[in-house]
Design a protein around this motif. Structure first.
Motif, PDB file in Angstrom:
ATOM      1  N   TYR A  28       0.902  -1.065  -0.107  1.00  0.00           N
ATOM      2  CA  TYR A  28       0.015   0.067   0.067  1.00  0.00           C
ATOM      3  C   TYR A  28       0.904   1.420  -0.077  1.00  0.00           C
ATOM      4  O   TYR A  28       0.477   2.341  -0.589  1.00  0.00           O
ATOM      5  CB  TYR A  28      -1.060   0.081   1.333  1.00  0.00           C
ATOM      6  N   TYR A  29       1.995   1.002   0.673  1.00  0.00           N
ATOM      7  CA  TYR A  29       2.989   2.377   0.532  1.00  0.00           C
ATOM      8  C   TYR A  29       3.616   2.828  -0.738  1.00  0.00           C
ATOM      9  O   TYR A  29       4.298   3.811  -0.996  1.00  0.00           O
ATOM     10  CB  TYR A  29       4.131   1.847   1.915  1.00  0.00           C
TER      11      TYR A  29
ATOM     12  N   VAL B 253     -12.595  10.732   9.293  1.00  0.00           N
ATOM     13  CA  VAL B 253     -13.261  10.491  10.697  1.00  0.00           C
ATOM     14  C   VAL B 253     -12.494   8.935  10.939  1.00  0.00           C
ATOM     15  O   VAL B 253     -12.386   8.762  12.117  1.00  0.00           O
ATOM     16  CB  VAL B 253     -14.836  10.467  10.341  1.00  0.00           C
ATOM     17  N   SER B 254     -12.574   8.239   9.918  1.00  0.00           N
ATOM     18  CA  SER B 254     -12.070   6.903  10.292  1.00  0.00           C
ATOM     19  C   SER B 254     -10.466   6.804  10.740  1.00  0.00           C
ATOM     20  O   SER B 254     -10.196   5.982  11.712  1.00  0.00           O
ATOM     21  CB  SER B 254     -12.228   5.770   8.764  1.00  0.00           C
TER      22      SER B 254
ATOM     23  N   TYR C  75      -5.652   4.821  -4.238  1.00  0.00           N
ATOM     24  CA  TYR C  75      -5.779   5.028  -2.672  1.00  0.00           C
ATOM     25  C   TYR C  75      -4.865   6.253  -2.220  1.00  0.00           C
ATOM     26  O   TYR C  75      -5.533   7.133  -1.397  1.00  0.00           O
ATOM     27  CB  TYR C  75      -4.843   3.851  -2.136  1.00  0.00           C
ATOM     28  N   PRO C  76      -3.905   6.968  -3.094  1.00  0.00           N
ATOM     29  CA  PRO C  76      -3.421   8.284  -2.450  1.00  0.00           C
ATOM     30  C   PRO C  76      -4.291   9.496  -2.640  1.00  0.00           C
ATOM     31  O   PRO C  76      -4.198  10.292  -2.067  1.00  0.00           O
ATOM     32  CB  PRO C  76      -1.949   8.542  -3.371  1.00  0.00           C
ATOM     33  N   MET C  77      -4.881   9.517  -3.812  1.00  0.00           N
ATOM     34  CA  MET C  77      -5.729  10.477  -4.023  1.00  0.00           C
ATOM     35  C   MET C  77      -7.084  10.887  -3.229  1.00  0.00           C
ATOM     36  O   MET C  77      -7.398  11.796  -3.035  1.00  0.00           O
ATOM     37  CB  MET C  77      -6.337  10.263  -5.522  1.00  0.00           C
TER      38      MET C  77
ATOM     39  N   VAL D 172      -9.661   0.114   6.534  1.00  0.00           N
ATOM     40  CA  VAL D 172      -8.488   0.232   5.357  1.00  0.00           C
ATOM     41  C   VAL D 172      -9.061  -0.378   4.119  1.00  0.00           C
ATOM     42  O   VAL D 172      -9.472   0.546   2.914  1.00  0.00           O
ATOM     43  CB  VAL D 172      -7.284  -0.572   5.650  1.00  0.00           C
ATOM     44  N   ALA D 173      -9.424  -1.560   3.901  1.00  0.00           N
ATOM     45  CA  ALA D 173     -10.148  -1.906   2.963  1.00  0.00           C
ATOM     46  C   ALA D 173     -11.337  -1.360   2.405  1.00  0.00           C
ATOM     47  O   ALA D 173     -11.713  -1.246   1.152  1.00  0.00           O
ATOM     48  CB  ALA D 173     -10.557  -3.645   3.281  1.00  0.00           C
ATOM     49  N   VAL D 174     -12.227  -0.981   3.109  1.00  0.00           N
ATOM     50  CA  VAL D 174     -13.558  -0.312   2.960  1.00  0.00           C
ATOM     51  C   VAL D 174     -13.081   0.961   2.183  1.00  0.00           C
ATOM     52  O   VAL D 174     -13.679   1.526   1.309  1.00  0.00           O
ATOM     53  CB  VAL D 174     -14.601  -0.194   4.167  1.00  0.00           C
TER      54      VAL D 174
END
Length: 466
Positions: free
Chosen positions: A80-81, A128-129, A231-233, A364-366
């Motif tokens: 993920y990184y 929030v998460s 993911y980063p955006m 993370v997955a959601v």
């Protein structure tokens, strides 16, 4: 309650407050500028990027995935990184090649108010998460869920972090990130020395779990490689730091932060792999590590999680204020309104801790699945510069991603069993593939239909640009 751990937290909190002089300018609060108007330097940006991404939830997830799925679980989370490298390219294209001052401005230009409303909804939930997940880790380190120590630990850290965050905004967050990252690196080094000296960290760990594509670890690795494009955006903390410095500084900060983060996550994850490989029957990860390493290293383990959690919390609060006040323009851009927004997001995060789901990786997955609606935006509208994509395609991708994220949540939580008896990560892989292919399909079809209605000379121009 563990007195040494409390002492460490109080010391770090004290230094964080001392490093957070009250910001008096809107630029300092929302854009991280110093009192004399200077943008943050390279080292500050690198360490800020790293420490806000290797936060408590990530460290714990990397270790837990290593505990259950071996090296492949840790590698999957480390993948993920790679978001730093895709994120750096997104920022470079968006800001320096296209000239947009924010992600919202780009989406508004291409998809109008619909573009920004969908995006702000996703990143609002993301922020929030972030608050919720890091407070949850802190609570579990202080005591069992629901205990007095658990509750008081969460409230104390929430108040401490909110206090210095409200004082200095993004400028304070950047300064404290630097301190907290330096402390974390020292703690991680001591942990690794302890692990190697125990004799339990060896080459045998790589065969602790087999490598088969159907196993959860390799499957999750494939999921990460699908989600890393978008993911980063959808991570406002990363995106915000891409709009602070000049082009060269920004590029280098993303590059170095990516490699440093991956190394830190993999090293920390190895502690979980070590615990899984040597755990006795019925032992939890923390119990196995405590037996292997001893009490002092485990104190360092807990301290590193809390330090990184505080760093992420102040960054999430800074981005929350910017989202509500600067990007969404819900009210005037003032220090008072920015601080009020921080308090609201912190309250929402605390509420979720006591009311929400306790599965850390589910968040993370959601979140990652919901973010996949942005993949075709990046491929077609940003990198491909296709300007004829209709709003309907954008909405179709958005709705499909939300349905996918919701389906994974209900399937992984046991509320539904629509996808059969497969492992939840196998389900996540199929959902992610469907969302990615479906979203790109919406954009491809929308582009073709829109292009076919253009006059011949405009059609030629559009194809050349793409």
């Amino acid at each position: 309650m563990d007195n040494p751990l409390i002492a460490i937290v109080l010391i770090v909190a004290l230094f964080s407050v001392l490093l957070s002089p009250k910001t008096k300018t809107v630029e300092g609060f929302f854009q991280g500028h110093s009192a004399d108007g200077r943008a943050p330097g390279l080292m500050t940006l690198i360490f800020s990027q790293v420490t806000t991404w290797i936060f408590a939830r990530s460290l714990m997830n990397a270790a837990i995935l290593g505990f259950y799925y071996g090296v492949w679980g840790t590698l999957a989370y480390g993948a993920y990184y790679l978001s730093f490298f895709t994120g750096g390219r997104i920022i470079d294209h968006l800001r320096f090649e296209r000239g947009y001052p924010s992600v919202q401005d780009f989406l508004a230009d291409r998809f109008g108010k619909t573009g920004t409303r969908c995006y702000n909804t996703v990143i609002g939930v993301r922020l929030v998460s972030e608050v919720f997940a890091n407070l949850l880790v802190i609570g579990l380190l202080f005591g069992v869920a629901g205990s007095q120590a658990y509750t008081l630990g969460i409230i104390a850290i929430a108040l401490l972090t909110l206090t210095y965050s409200m004082m200095g905004g993004l400028h304070a967050s950047l300064k404290t990130d630097l301190l907290q990252m330096l402390i974390f690196l020292v703690v991680l080094a001591l942990l690794m020395v302890s692990a190697f000296s125990s004799g339990s960290l060896n080459a045998e760990l790589f065969t602790f779990k087999p490598f088969e594509l159907s196993e959860p670890g390799p499957v999750l690795l494939l999921v990460a490689l699908l989600q890393v494009w978008s993911y980063p955006m959808h991570d406002p903390v990363m995106m915000d730091r891409g709009f602070l410095a000049d082009r060269d500084t920004t590029r280098r900060s993303f590059f170095y932060a990516g490699w440093i983060s991956i190394i830190c996550i993999l090293l920390f994850g190895l502690l979980g792999v070590m615990a899984g490989a040597h755990a006795l029957s019925g032992e939890t990860m923390q119990q196995a590590l405590n037996r292997i390493l001893g009490e002092l290293p485990m104190l360092l383990f807990s301290a590193s999680l809390i330090i990184s959690a505080m760093s992420t919390l102040d960054s999430a609060l800074s981005s929350s204020a910017k989202l509500a006040i600067v990007d969404m323009k819900l009210t005037d851009a003032s220090l008072k309104n920015g601080r009020s927004a921080m308090a609201i997001f912190m309250l929402l995060g605390v509420a979720l801790v006591f009311l929400g789901n306790k599965d850390l990786f589910s968040a993370v997955a959601v979140s990652g699945t919901a973010s996949m609606y942005l993949a075709p935006v990046i491929f077609f509208s940003l990198w491909g510069n296709r300007q004829s994509i209709p709003v309907a395609s954008y909405l179709g991708s958005f709705v499909l991603a939300l349905v996918g994220a919701g389906l994974y949540f209900t399937e992984s939580s046991g509320y539904t069993n629509l996808l059969g008896e497969f492992h939840k990560y196998t389900k996540l892989l199929w959902i992610s593939l469907t969302v990615l292919i479906g979203g790109c399909g919406f954009f491809w079809l929308g582009d073709k239909l829109s292009a076919s209605t253009l006059p011949e000379h405009n059609l030629h121009t559009t194809e050349e640009v793409g």
